[in-house]
Design a protein around this motif. Sequence first.
Motif, PDB file in Angstrom:
ATOM      1  N   PHE A  48      57.162  -4.568 -50.638  1.00 53.77           N
ATOM      2  CA  PHE A  48      57.247  -4.099 -52.016  1.00 53.77           C
ATOM      3  C   PHE A  48      58.423  -3.134 -52.097  1.00 53.77           C
ATOM      4  CE2 PHE A  48      52.854  -4.923 -50.970  1.00 53.77           C
ATOM      5  CZ  PHE A  48      52.313  -5.550 -52.072  1.00 53.77           C
ATOM      6  N   THR A  49      59.117  -3.128 -53.223  1.00 52.47           N
ATOM      7  CA  THR A  49      60.189  -2.155 -53.429  1.00 52.47           C
ATOM      8  C   THR A  49      59.803  -1.247 -54.588  1.00 52.47           C
ATOM      9  OG1 THR A  49      61.881  -3.659 -52.568  1.00 52.47           O
ATOM     10  CG2 THR A  49      62.632  -1.813 -53.922  1.00 52.47           C
ATOM     11  N   PHE A  50      59.668   0.056 -54.291  1.00 55.25           N
ATOM     12  CA  PHE A  50      59.271   1.058 -55.265  1.00 55.25           C
ATOM     13  C   PHE A  50      60.447   1.972 -55.576  1.00 55.25           C
ATOM     14  CE2 PHE A  50      55.439   0.036 -52.784  1.00 55.25           C
ATOM     15  CZ  PHE A  50      54.543  -0.276 -53.787  1.00 55.25           C
ATOM     16  N   PHE A  51      60.427   2.552 -56.773  1.00 55.62           N
ATOM     17  CA  PHE A  51      61.445   3.514 -57.165  1.00 55.62           C
ATOM     18  C   PHE A  51      60.877   4.920 -57.052  1.00 55.62           C
ATOM     19  CE2 PHE A  51      63.473   6.034 -60.651  1.00 55.62           C
ATOM     20  CZ  PHE A  51      64.732   6.144 -60.074  1.00 55.62           C
ATOM     21  N   ASP A  52      61.592   5.774 -56.333  1.00 52.31           N
ATOM     22  CA  ASP A  52      61.216   7.185 -56.210  1.00 52.31           C
ATOM     23  C   ASP A  52      62.089   8.005 -57.152  1.00 52.31           C
ATOM     24  OD1 ASP A  52      60.385   9.699 -55.421  1.00 52.31           O
ATOM     25  OD2 ASP A  52      61.721   9.741 -53.672  1.00 52.31           O
ATOM     26  N   PRO A  53      61.543   8.462 -58.291  1.00 53.61           N
ATOM     27  CA  PRO A  53      62.381   9.181 -59.256  1.00 53.61           C
ATOM     28  C   PRO A  53      62.901  10.521 -58.737  1.00 53.61           C
ATOM     29  CG  PRO A  53      60.065   9.267 -59.901  1.00 53.61           C
ATOM     30  CD  PRO A  53      60.152   8.321 -58.758  1.00 53.61           C
ATOM     31  N   ALA A  54      62.201  11.141 -57.802  1.00 53.27           N
ATOM     32  CA  ALA A  54      62.638  12.449 -57.291  1.00 53.27           C
ATOM     33  C   ALA A  54      63.994  12.349 -56.601  1.00 53.27           C
ATOM     34  CB  ALA A  54      61.592  13.014 -56.340  1.00 53.27           C
ATOM     35  N   THR A  55      64.221  11.262 -55.893  1.00 50.91           N
ATOM     36  CA  THR A  55      65.489  11.073 -55.183  1.00 50.91           C
ATOM     37  C   THR A  55      66.345   9.962 -55.769  1.00 50.91           C
ATOM     38  OG1 THR A  55      64.439   9.546 -53.615  1.00 50.91           O
ATOM     39  CG2 THR A  55      64.447  11.892 -53.033  1.00 50.91           C
ATOM     40  N   ARG A  56      65.855   9.315 -56.836  1.00 51.69           N
ATOM     41  CA  ARG A  56      66.537   8.186 -57.466  1.00 51.69           C
ATOM     42  C   ARG A  56      66.868   7.110 -56.426  1.00 51.69           C
ATOM     43  NH1 ARG A  56      71.009   9.204 -61.849  1.00 51.69           N
ATOM     44  NH2 ARG A  56      70.337   7.058 -62.235  1.00 51.69           N
ATOM     45  N   THR A  57      65.853   6.748 -55.648  1.00 45.03           N
ATOM     46  CA  THR A  57      66.035   5.814 -54.550  1.00 45.03           C
ATOM     47  C   THR A  57      65.023   4.677 -54.641  1.00 45.03           C
ATOM     48  OG1 THR A  57      66.810   7.590 -53.101  1.00 45.03           O
ATOM     49  CG2 THR A  57      66.054   5.575 -52.031  1.00 45.03           C
ATOM     50  N   LEU A  58      65.484   3.460 -54.342  1.00 47.94           N
ATOM     51  CA  LEU A  58      64.591   2.317 -54.190  1.00 47.94           C
ATOM     52  C   LEU A  58      64.213   2.206 -52.717  1.00 47.94           C
ATOM     53  CD1 LEU A  58      66.349  -0.410 -56.382  1.00 47.94           C
ATOM     54  CD2 LEU A  58      64.194   0.738 -56.893  1.00 47.94           C
ATOM     55  N   HIS A  59      62.911   2.217 -52.436  1.00 49.17           N
ATOM     56  CA  HIS A  59      62.419   2.088 -51.065  1.00 49.17           C
ATOM     57  C   HIS A  59      61.705   0.748 -50.918  1.00 49.17           C
ATOM     58  CE1 HIS A  59      63.277   6.256 -50.054  1.00 49.17           C
ATOM     59  NE2 HIS A  59      62.528   6.676 -51.062  1.00 49.17           N
ATOM     60  N   THR A  60      62.143  -0.073 -49.972  1.00 49.43           N
ATOM     61  CA  THR A  60      61.422  -1.296 -49.644  1.00 49.43           C
ATOM     62  C   THR A  60      60.465  -0.976 -48.505  1.00 49.43           C
ATOM     63  OG1 THR A  60      63.266  -2.698 -50.337  1.00 49.43           O
ATOM     64  CG2 THR A  60      61.635  -3.689 -48.879  1.00 49.43           C
ATOM     65  N   TRP A  61      59.188  -1.308 -48.730  1.00 47.40           N
ATOM     66  CA  TRP A  61      58.111  -0.850 -47.856  1.00 47.40           C
ATOM     67  C   TRP A  61      57.148  -1.987 -47.560  1.00 47.40           C
ATOM     68  CZ3 TRP A  61      52.875  -0.899 -48.721  1.00 47.40           C
ATOM     69  CH2 TRP A  61      52.066  -0.070 -47.929  1.00 47.40           C
ATOM     70  N   SER A  62      56.613  -2.010 -46.352  1.00 43.67           N
ATOM     71  CA  SER A  62      55.532  -2.931 -46.020  1.00 43.67           C
ATOM     72  C   SER A  62      54.426  -2.163 -45.314  1.00 43.67           C
ATOM     73  CB  SER A  62      56.017  -4.081 -45.135  1.00 43.67           C
ATOM     74  OG  SER A  62      56.237  -3.643 -43.809  1.00 43.67           O
ATOM     75  N   ARG A  63      53.203  -2.693 -45.382  1.00 44.80           N
ATOM     76  CA  ARG A  63      52.082  -1.960 -44.787  1.00 44.80           C
ATOM     77  C   ARG A  63      52.174  -1.923 -43.270  1.00 44.80           C
ATOM     78  NH1 ARG A  63      46.819  -5.899 -45.372  1.00 44.80           N
ATOM     79  NH2 ARG A  63      47.744  -7.778 -44.501  1.00 44.80           N
ATOM     80  N   ASP A  64      52.850  -2.903 -42.663  1.00 45.78           N
ATOM     81  CA  ASP A  64      52.953  -2.931 -41.206  1.00 45.78           C
ATOM     82  C   ASP A  64      54.192  -2.212 -40.693  1.00 45.78           C
ATOM     83  OD1 ASP A  64      50.606  -4.477 -40.944  1.00 45.78           O
ATOM     84  OD2 ASP A  64      51.729  -6.301 -41.360  1.00 45.78           O
ATOM     85  N   GLY A  65      55.249  -2.182 -41.514  1.00 47.46           N
ATOM     86  CA  GLY A  65      56.508  -1.622 -41.030  1.00 47.46           C
ATOM     87  C   GLY A  65      56.947  -0.338 -41.685  1.00 47.46           C
ATOM     88  N   GLY A  66      56.194   0.155 -42.676  1.00 49.34           N
ATOM     89  CA  GLY A  66      56.629   1.352 -43.382  1.00 49.34           C
ATOM     90  C   GLY A  66      57.883   1.070 -44.193  1.00 49.34           C
ATOM     91  N   ILE A  67      58.785   2.031 -44.277  1.00 47.28           N
ATOM     92  CA  ILE A  67      60.027   1.852 -45.032  1.00 47.28           C
ATOM     93  C   ILE A  67      60.968   0.939 -44.253  1.00 47.28           C
ATOM     94  CG2 ILE A  67      62.097   2.983 -45.911  1.00 47.28           C
ATOM     95  CD1 ILE A  67      60.476   5.351 -46.658  1.00 47.28           C
ATOM     96  N   LEU A  68      61.369  -0.162 -44.896  1.00 46.82           N
ATOM     97  CA  LEU A  68      62.268  -1.130 -44.282  1.00 46.82           C
ATOM     98  C   LEU A  68      63.719  -0.878 -44.681  1.00 46.82           C
ATOM     99  CD1 LEU A  68      60.138  -4.346 -44.938  1.00 46.82           C
ATOM    100  CD2 LEU A  68      60.089  -2.832 -42.939  1.00 46.82           C
TER     101      LEU A  68
END
Length: 297
Positions: A43-63
């Motif tokens: 999943f790719t989420f947007f973090d407004p605090a840092t204006r960053t898109l983070h791609t994340w998986s439950r097994d690998g954390g931030i990809l």
Amino acid sequence: MLPIRVSVLSALLGLSTLALTAQGWDAARQARSWAKQDKDDSFTFFDPATRTLHTWSRDGGILASIPTAKIDGPPERWAIDPRNNAWIAHGTDLTQLDRNGRNVTSSRLPAEVGDICWDPKGLVLSYRASEPYLEKRDFKGSVLWTFGAKPAKGDGPAPQNRRTIVMDDSGKILMADGNTLNLSILDGETGRKLSETNFRLPGGQPAPLLEGSALERDALAIWPGKGVVFAAVKASQIPAALRETFQGLVLARLDLVQSRLEFIPTGLDEGHLLVGVLDADAVFVSPRGGLMLVKVK
């Protein structure tokens, strides 16, 4: 309705069975934005605090993480392409950022984007417009096909419907529209409309229309390999005769094989966002931050 056991797992299993990053941003505790499950279950989420898109998986954390400071305004919908570039719809612009956040291309769109899905060949954009209008664009930004009537400039303040879309396991596009729970099915290669579903309740009655305004349709999510789509709907939208004790957010379980519709309680309030299905759990973003799971079958 079948006796479906529903359990809500707050804080995404309480930091136990899902892998968490040792430090920094963590979806399980901090995700707040829209997202859509990718084929690799990331999943790719947007973090407004840092204006960053983070791609994340439950097994690998931030990809991967892509800064978005180079675009105007917050991202509204986005996708990560096979080269790990981000394609971001914001306002009436579509901007491609490379993995370092540098602006690669930007193009004007005919209207604001209501939803997005994708495959290895390109993006499908569902526009906010009074009538359905979809475009598929390749990962260079060129339009491959269109569906529906392109919004014209100066059309006036017509209702701007959000038509949520999702791509099924075979590459077909499923589109929700207005108050109906039936879905339009489009060919992902050509954009041609193939058919429309004809869901029925367990008692054989046709799928009911949702009540109230349906301008802002909630998300659709595929249950991979099951031939089932889940649509998030508000309990207040379900007709009174079928509402029973439903409250808050409800899942409409849409079985494409059996053309069967069932309503499933989630135990969540309306502020939660459906973002995908992992194994036998629907994944939601909490308005308070973090991810929650609801058991489905």
